[in-house]
Scaffold this active site. Structure first.
Site, PDB file in Angstrom:
ATOM      1  NE  ARG A  53      56.116 -81.764  28.813  1.00 22.34           N
ATOM      2  CZ  ARG A  53      57.179 -81.105  29.154  1.00 22.34           C
ATOM      3  NH1 ARG A  53      58.372 -81.637  28.997  1.00 22.34           N
ATOM      4  NH2 ARG A  53      57.112 -79.898  29.659  1.00 22.34           N
ATOM      5  N   GLY A  54      56.266 -79.744  25.712  1.00 18.96           N
ATOM      6  CA  GLY A  54      57.245 -78.664  25.762  1.00 18.96           C
ATOM      7  C   GLY A  54      57.348 -78.055  24.378  1.00 18.96           C
ATOM      8  NE  ARG A  90      49.646 -80.069  24.261  1.00 16.80           N
ATOM      9  CZ  ARG A  90      50.426 -79.894  25.321  1.00 16.80           C
ATOM     10  NH1 ARG A  90      51.651 -80.405  25.334  1.00 16.80           N
ATOM     11  NH2 ARG A  90      49.999 -79.216  26.361  1.00 16.80           N
ATOM     12  CG  ASP A 243      53.987 -73.515  26.278  1.00 14.52           C
ATOM     13  OD1 ASP A 243      54.166 -73.247  27.478  1.00 14.52           O
ATOM     14  OD2 ASP A 243      54.171 -74.648  25.796  1.00 14.52           O
ATOM     15  CG  ASN A 253      55.521 -71.398  30.942  1.00 16.51           C
ATOM     16  OD1 ASN A 253      55.881 -72.139  30.028  1.00 16.51           O
ATOM     17  ND2 ASN A 253      55.917 -71.594  32.189  1.00 16.51           N
ATOM     18  CE  LYS A 254      51.618 -77.018  31.232  1.00 18.29           C
ATOM     19  NZ  LYS A 254      50.510 -77.407  30.343  1.00 18.29           N
TER      20      LYS A 254
END
Ligand code: MRU
Length: 358
Positions: A53-54, A90, A243, A253-254
């Site tokens: 992930r990332g 994703r 992201d 982002n998250k």
């Protein structure tokens, strides 16, 4: 970077030519497990199930995924199919589509029989480029940390980060952590405050793990503690990853990043976003157009952890059948971003300044 003193990257080709190795990030920090991806399905599953992930690492894994697909079939249709399967894994991190577009553009004009080897070589090139970009992000971010260190007069620079934008989210160095590792290398005293990052706990499981392995002083905090520490003067700056960044500098982002940016603005603290140019999406004028991944409600109603018997288990933390929402990302408006640290330098978060990167 290091795990147990051994130099590692987050993805690497199998020296025996069987495929590509990754670290299974769903098992960290409790176990360091390598997983061999042998085909397209393995690569797609690794991204979808978040073994990797990332944003940058997802991109490089997708590139290798296409190379693995072409080992079985080098035709145009197989290449198109691989791109579709991988793109569907994703939705938010644009590095995935970026890497697939780069692979396709490189391979399409080539005679089919040459694609197998060329695809692997090009995926490896993208992986190496990721490392170089992140190291350059580190150098540019170092100047910001150094300036803060001067203000701090020898006291540690206290940096807040969210999620994992470390080397585990890239091939090596990380994005938000690259300036931190460079500052550590330059002998600048620092202390990193790590948001746990519910629901998947990338801060607690991954960022705390990698900072510990690199011996960077750090403290884990719950997601709700950052604003309080900022108000009390216990944080000097925030550095997060991204992201996807829209043309106007809105940064996705998250989930939870936006709240930290709001708190930083209220407390007059700099809030930086670190990301390679491959995370920019100049096709999207502003952040509200970025697709936000909606994840399973069970990630909210359950919590994974290490049981006393050494087994990793998942425990329910909400009443049975509690409805839950789980958006995976949020968008921090450009006006809350002090600067975007890229491999090409630090840019103002504005359409005009970012046009230079398109
Ligand atoms: O859902 P994840 O773990 O893939 O989300 C990762 C993040 O939000 C990172 O902070 C971002 O991708 C930057 S990675 C260098």
């Amino acid at each position: 970077m290091l795990i147990d003193g051994e130099k590692r990257t987050a993805i690497w080709p199998d020296p025996n030519g069987e495929g590509v190795f990754i670290l299974d990030q769903t098992r960290l920090p409790h176990a360091v497990a390598n997983v061999l991806l042998r085909d397209l399905d393995d690569a797609a599953r690794a991204i979808k199930d978040m073994l990797v992930r990332g944003a940058p690492l997802i991109g490089v894994t997708a590139a290798y995924g296409m190379a693995l697909a072409l080992r079985a079939d080098q035709s145009d249709s197989a290449m198109r199919h691989a791109a579709e399967v991988l793109r569907a894994t994703r939705p938010t991190a644009v590095n995935l589509a970026w890497a697939l577009a780069r692979m396709t553009k490189f391979l399409e004009p080539m005679p089919e029989e040459m694609r197998r080897d060329a695809a692997f070589a090009f995926a490896k090139h993208l992986a190496e480029k990721d490392i170089a970009c992140n190291e350059a992000i580190g150098e540019h971010g170092l100047t910001l940390i150094r300036a803060m260190a001067e203000k701090r007069g020898g006291q540690p620079v206290r940096i807040l980060t969210h999620c994992n934008a470390g080397w585990l989210a890239t091939v090596d160095w990380g994005t938000a952590t690259a300036p931190i590792y460079k500052a550590q290398g330059a002998g600048i005293p620092l202390h990193v405050f790590v948001d746990e990052t519910r629901p998947r706990n990338q801060g607690a499981s991954l960022t705390a793990f990698e900072l510990g392995q690199q011996k960077v002083p750090h403290t884990l905090i719950v997601d709700n503690a950052g604003g309080h520490l900022m108000q009390r003067g216990e944080i000097d700056m925030a550095i997060v990853g991204a992201d996807r960044i829209a043309a106007n500098g809105d940064a996705c982002n998250k989930i939870g990043t936006y709240l930290k940016a709001l708190a930083a603005r209220d407390c007059g603290l700099p809030f930086y976003v670190a990301a390679p140019v491959s995370t920019f999406d100049p096709a999207l004028a502003e952040g509200r157009l970025i697709p936000i991944e909606e994840r399973a409600p069970e990630e909210v109603t359950f919590m994974p952890g290490l049981a006393p018997n050494g087994e990793v288990i998942s425990v329910r933390i909400a009443p049975k059948d509690t409805p839950a929402r789980n958006p995976g990302f949020d968008v921090t408006p450009a006006r809350l971003v002090s600067g975007i640290i890229t491999e090409k330098g630090v840019f103002e978060a504005s359409t005009e300044a970012l046009a230079a990167l398109a």
